[in-house]
Design a protein around this motif. Structure first.
Motif, PDB file in Angstrom:
ATOM      1  N   LEU A  19     -41.890  45.231  12.275  1.00 21.58           N
ATOM      2  CA  LEU A  19     -43.670  45.273  12.412  1.00 21.58           C
ATOM      3  C   LEU A  19     -44.159  46.129  11.056  1.00 21.58           C
ATOM      4  CD1 LEU A  19     -44.464  45.446  16.100  1.00 21.58           C
ATOM      5  CD2 LEU A  19     -45.177  43.531  14.435  1.00 21.58           C
ATOM      6  N   SER A  20     -43.636  47.250  11.036  1.00 20.41           N
ATOM      7  CA  SER A  20     -43.982  48.203   9.990  1.00 20.41           C
ATOM      8  C   SER A  20     -43.649  47.531   8.489  1.00 20.41           C
ATOM      9  CB  SER A  20     -43.165  49.532  10.069  1.00 20.41           C
ATOM     10  OG  SER A  20     -41.947  49.519   9.817  1.00 20.41           O
ATOM     11  N   LYS A  21     -42.746  46.668   8.461  1.00 21.39           N
ATOM     12  CA  LYS A  21     -42.370  46.090   7.028  1.00 21.39           C
ATOM     13  C   LYS A  21     -43.419  45.033   7.081  1.00 21.39           C
ATOM     14  CE  LYS A  21     -39.060  48.555   5.902  1.00 21.39           C
ATOM     15  NZ  LYS A  21     -39.241  49.463   4.791  1.00 21.39           N
ATOM     16  N   GLU A  22     -43.976  44.524   8.030  1.00 17.12           N
ATOM     17  CA  GLU A  22     -45.167  43.658   7.590  1.00 17.12           C
ATOM     18  C   GLU A  22     -46.553  44.157   7.581  1.00 17.12           C
ATOM     19  OE1 GLU A  22     -44.821  40.715  11.004  1.00 17.12           O
ATOM     20  OE2 GLU A  22     -42.958  39.978  10.165  1.00 17.12           O
ATOM     21  N   ASN A  23     -46.441  45.549   7.553  1.00 14.04           N
ATOM     22  CA  ASN A  23     -47.987  46.085   7.563  1.00 14.04           C
ATOM     23  C   ASN A  23     -48.475  46.103   8.672  1.00 14.04           C
ATOM     24  OD1 ASN A  23     -47.062  46.943   4.631  1.00 14.04           O
ATOM     25  ND2 ASN A  23     -47.939  45.146   3.943  1.00 14.04           N
ATOM     26  N   ARG A  24     -47.977  45.927   9.761  1.00  9.57           N
ATOM     27  CA  ARG A  24     -48.720  46.058  11.033  1.00  9.57           C
ATOM     28  C   ARG A  24     -48.466  47.302  11.691  1.00  9.57           C
ATOM     29  NH1 ARG A  24     -46.395  40.260  13.528  1.00  9.57           N
ATOM     30  NH2 ARG A  24     -47.659  40.927  15.414  1.00  9.57           N
ATOM     31  N   TYR A  25     -48.921  48.209  11.067  1.00  9.10           N
ATOM     32  CA  TYR A  25     -48.673  49.431  11.613  1.00  9.10           C
ATOM     33  C   TYR A  25     -49.005  49.921  12.951  1.00  9.10           C
ATOM     34  CZ  TYR A  25     -48.084  49.737   6.332  1.00  9.10           C
ATOM     35  OH  TYR A  25     -47.481  49.487   5.129  1.00  9.10           O
ATOM     36  N   LYS A  26     -50.155  49.756  13.488  1.00  8.67           N
ATOM     37  CA  LYS A  26     -50.596  49.976  14.811  1.00  8.67           C
ATOM     38  C   LYS A  26     -49.707  49.490  15.757  1.00  8.67           C
ATOM     39  CE  LYS A  26     -55.415  50.867  13.572  1.00  8.67           C
ATOM     40  NZ  LYS A  26     -56.649  50.671  13.848  1.00  8.67           N
ATOM     41  N   GLU A  27     -49.192  48.178  15.685  1.00 11.27           N
ATOM     42  CA  GLU A  27     -48.396  47.599  16.751  1.00 11.27           C
ATOM     43  C   GLU A  27     -46.944  48.297  16.350  1.00 11.27           C
ATOM     44  OE1 GLU A  27     -49.024  42.934  16.701  1.00 11.27           O
ATOM     45  OE2 GLU A  27     -49.654  43.643  14.710  1.00 11.27           O
ATOM     46  N   ALA A  28     -46.492  48.571  15.452  1.00  9.79           N
ATOM     47  CA  ALA A  28     -45.317  49.348  15.076  1.00  9.79           C
ATOM     48  C   ALA A  28     -45.382  50.678  15.707  1.00  9.79           C
ATOM     49  CB  ALA A  28     -44.976  49.236  13.531  1.00  9.79           C
ATOM     50  N   ALA A  50     -43.748  59.110  10.921  1.00  8.37           N
ATOM     51  CA  ALA A  50     -44.614  59.859   9.956  1.00  8.37           C
ATOM     52  C   ALA A  50     -44.432  59.181   8.622  1.00  8.37           C
ATOM     53  CB  ALA A  50     -43.627  61.246   9.950  1.00  8.37           C
ATOM     54  N   ILE A  51     -43.367  58.268   8.622  1.00  2.58           N
ATOM     55  CA  ILE A  51     -43.701  57.336   7.368  1.00  2.58           C
ATOM     56  C   ILE A  51     -44.986  56.509   7.436  1.00  2.58           C
ATOM     57  CG2 ILE A  51     -42.567  55.569   5.758  1.00  2.58           C
ATOM     58  CD1 ILE A  51     -41.465  58.400   5.572  1.00  2.58           C
ATOM     59  N   ILE A  52     -45.011  55.832   8.512  1.00  2.57           N
ATOM     60  CA  ILE A  52     -46.061  55.256   8.794  1.00  2.57           C
ATOM     61  C   ILE A  52     -47.383  55.851   8.620  1.00  2.57           C
ATOM     62  CG2 ILE A  52     -47.262  53.575  10.725  1.00  2.57           C
ATOM     63  CD1 ILE A  52     -44.641  52.792  11.635  1.00  2.57           C
ATOM     64  N   ALA A  55     -47.447  56.752   4.568  1.00  2.00           N
ATOM     65  CA  ALA A  55     -47.620  55.919   3.668  1.00  2.00           C
ATOM     66  C   ALA A  55     -48.689  54.379   4.161  1.00  2.00           C
ATOM     67  CB  ALA A  55     -46.208  55.169   3.358  1.00  2.00           C
ATOM     68  N   GLY A  56     -48.662  53.907   5.406  1.00  4.73           N
ATOM     69  CA  GLY A  56     -49.140  53.085   5.812  1.00  4.73           C
ATOM     70  C   GLY A  56     -50.613  53.339   6.110  1.00  4.73           C
ATOM     71  N   LEU A  57     -50.828  54.253   6.867  1.00  5.93           N
ATOM     72  CA  LEU A  57     -52.072  54.719   7.441  1.00  5.93           C
ATOM     73  C   LEU A  57     -52.903  55.868   6.717  1.00  5.93           C
ATOM     74  CD1 LEU A  57     -51.683  54.453  11.255  1.00  5.93           C
ATOM     75  CD2 LEU A  57     -52.475  52.700   9.862  1.00  5.93           C
ATOM     76  N   LYS A  58     -52.065  56.481   5.704  1.00  3.85           N
ATOM     77  CA  LYS A  58     -52.801  57.366   4.799  1.00  3.85           C
ATOM     78  C   LYS A  58     -53.165  58.672   5.701  1.00  3.85           C
ATOM     79  CE  LYS A  58     -52.262  54.835   1.414  1.00  3.85           C
ATOM     80  NZ  LYS A  58     -50.951  54.370   0.741  1.00  3.85           N
ATOM     81  N   THR A  59     -52.497  58.933   6.875  1.00  4.46           N
ATOM     82  CA  THR A  59     -53.060  59.952   7.663  1.00  4.46           C
ATOM     83  C   THR A  59     -51.823  61.262   7.751  1.00  4.46           C
ATOM     84  OG1 THR A  59     -53.998  58.273   8.858  1.00  4.46           O
ATOM     85  CG2 THR A  59     -53.785  60.525  10.177  1.00  4.46           C
ATOM     86  N   LYS A  60     -52.023  62.056   6.951  1.00  7.20           N
ATOM     87  CA  LYS A  60     -51.109  63.313   6.835  1.00  7.20           C
ATOM     88  C   LYS A  60     -51.136  63.914   7.852  1.00  7.20           C
ATOM     89  CE  LYS A  60     -50.797  63.368   1.642  1.00  7.20           C
ATOM     90  NZ  LYS A  60     -51.142  64.095   0.459  1.00  7.20           N
ATOM     91  N   LEU A  62     -51.481  63.380  10.961  1.00  6.72           N
ATOM     92  CA  LEU A  62     -50.753  62.639  12.075  1.00  6.72           C
ATOM     93  C   LEU A  62     -49.398  62.867  11.822  1.00  6.72           C
ATOM     94  CD1 LEU A  62     -52.905  59.779  13.015  1.00  6.72           C
ATOM     95  CD2 LEU A  62     -52.242  61.583  14.654  1.00  6.72           C
ATOM     96  N   ALA A  63     -48.873  62.695  10.467  1.00  8.48           N
ATOM     97  CA  ALA A  63     -47.461  62.756  10.133  1.00  8.48           C
ATOM     98  C   ALA A  63     -46.970  64.193  10.282  1.00  8.48           C
ATOM     99  CB  ALA A  63     -47.442  62.290   8.757  1.00  8.48           C
ATOM    100  N   ARG A  64     -47.761  65.131  10.075  1.00 11.12           N
ATOM    101  CA  ARG A  64     -47.354  66.565  10.249  1.00 11.12           C
ATOM    102  C   ARG A  64     -47.366  66.917  11.584  1.00 11.12           C
ATOM    103  NH1 ARG A  64     -50.791  68.759   7.149  1.00 11.12           N
ATOM    104  NH2 ARG A  64     -52.572  68.960   8.479  1.00 11.12           N
ATOM    105  N   ASN A  65     -48.091  66.315  12.551  1.00 11.18           N
ATOM    106  CA  ASN A  65     -47.774  66.601  13.960  1.00 11.18           C
ATOM    107  C   ASN A  65     -46.745  65.694  14.654  1.00 11.18           C
ATOM    108  OD1 ASN A  65     -50.228  68.048  13.997  1.00 11.18           O
ATOM    109  ND2 ASN A  65     -51.652  66.554  14.698  1.00 11.18           N
ATOM    110  N   THR A  66     -46.351  64.567  14.059  1.00  6.77           N
ATOM    111  CA  THR A  66     -45.387  63.931  14.379  1.00  6.77           C
ATOM    112  C   THR A  66     -43.906  64.701  14.087  1.00  6.77           C
ATOM    113  OG1 THR A  66     -46.203  61.711  14.221  1.00  6.77           O
ATOM    114  CG2 THR A  66     -43.930  61.571  14.175  1.00  6.77           C
ATOM    115  N   ILE A  67     -43.908  65.271  12.981  1.00  2.61           N
ATOM    116  CA  ILE A  67     -42.967  65.994  12.499  1.00  2.61           C
ATOM    117  C   ILE A  67     -42.577  67.257  13.415  1.00  2.61           C
ATOM    118  CG2 ILE A  67     -41.666  67.372  10.569  1.00  2.61           C
ATOM    119  CD1 ILE A  67     -41.546  64.192  10.399  1.00  2.61           C
ATOM    120  N   GLU A  68     -43.686  67.798  13.697  1.00  5.91           N
ATOM    121  CA  GLU A  68     -43.647  69.008  14.509  1.00  5.91           C
ATOM    122  C   GLU A  68     -43.127  68.949  15.848  1.00  5.91           C
ATOM    123  OE1 GLU A  68     -47.557  70.636  13.820  1.00  5.91           O
ATOM    124  OE2 GLU A  68     -47.009  71.550  11.906  1.00  5.91           O
ATOM    125  N   ASP A  69     -43.622  67.733  16.273  1.00  7.12           N
ATOM    126  CA  ASP A  69     -43.383  67.266  17.779  1.00  7.12           C
ATOM    127  C   ASP A  69     -41.711  66.962  18.037  1.00  7.12           C
ATOM    128  OD1 ASP A  69     -45.545  67.766  18.576  1.00  7.12           O
ATOM    129  OD2 ASP A  69     -46.456  65.564  18.520  1.00  7.12           O
TER     130      ASP A  69
END
Length: 70
Positions: A19-28, A50-52, A55-60, A62-69
């Motif tokens: 799904l992420s490869k199809e840019n269907r980020y929320k579903e992924a 974090a990549i999604i 790169a996909g949602l442009k939400t740094k 959320l990425a930082r929070n995901t890595i910290e979790d």
């Protein structure tokens, strides 16, 4: 007894990846979260989330929070 089947993790992980490869980020994201229910310490899933977010949602944030979790 019913319990978590590791195969389910693989199914959700693979579906999240596709799904992420199809840019269907929320579903992924939802599929990756399902995969984490059985293996909450799987760092590869957190990495992909974090990549999604970056790169996909442009939400740094959320990425930082995901890595910290992880």
């Amino acid at each position: 007894a019913l319990g978590y089947d590791p195969i389910d993790k693989d199914i959700h992980y693979n579906l999240g990846y596709l799904l992420s490869k199809e840019n269907r980020y929320k579903e992924a994201i939802e599929e990756y979260k399902q995969a984490l229910q059985g293996l909450p310490q799987d760092r590869e899933i957190y990495y992909n989330l974090a990549i999604i977010y970056v790169a996909g949602l442009k939400t740094k944030r959320l990425a930082r929070n995901t890595i910290e979790d992880s």
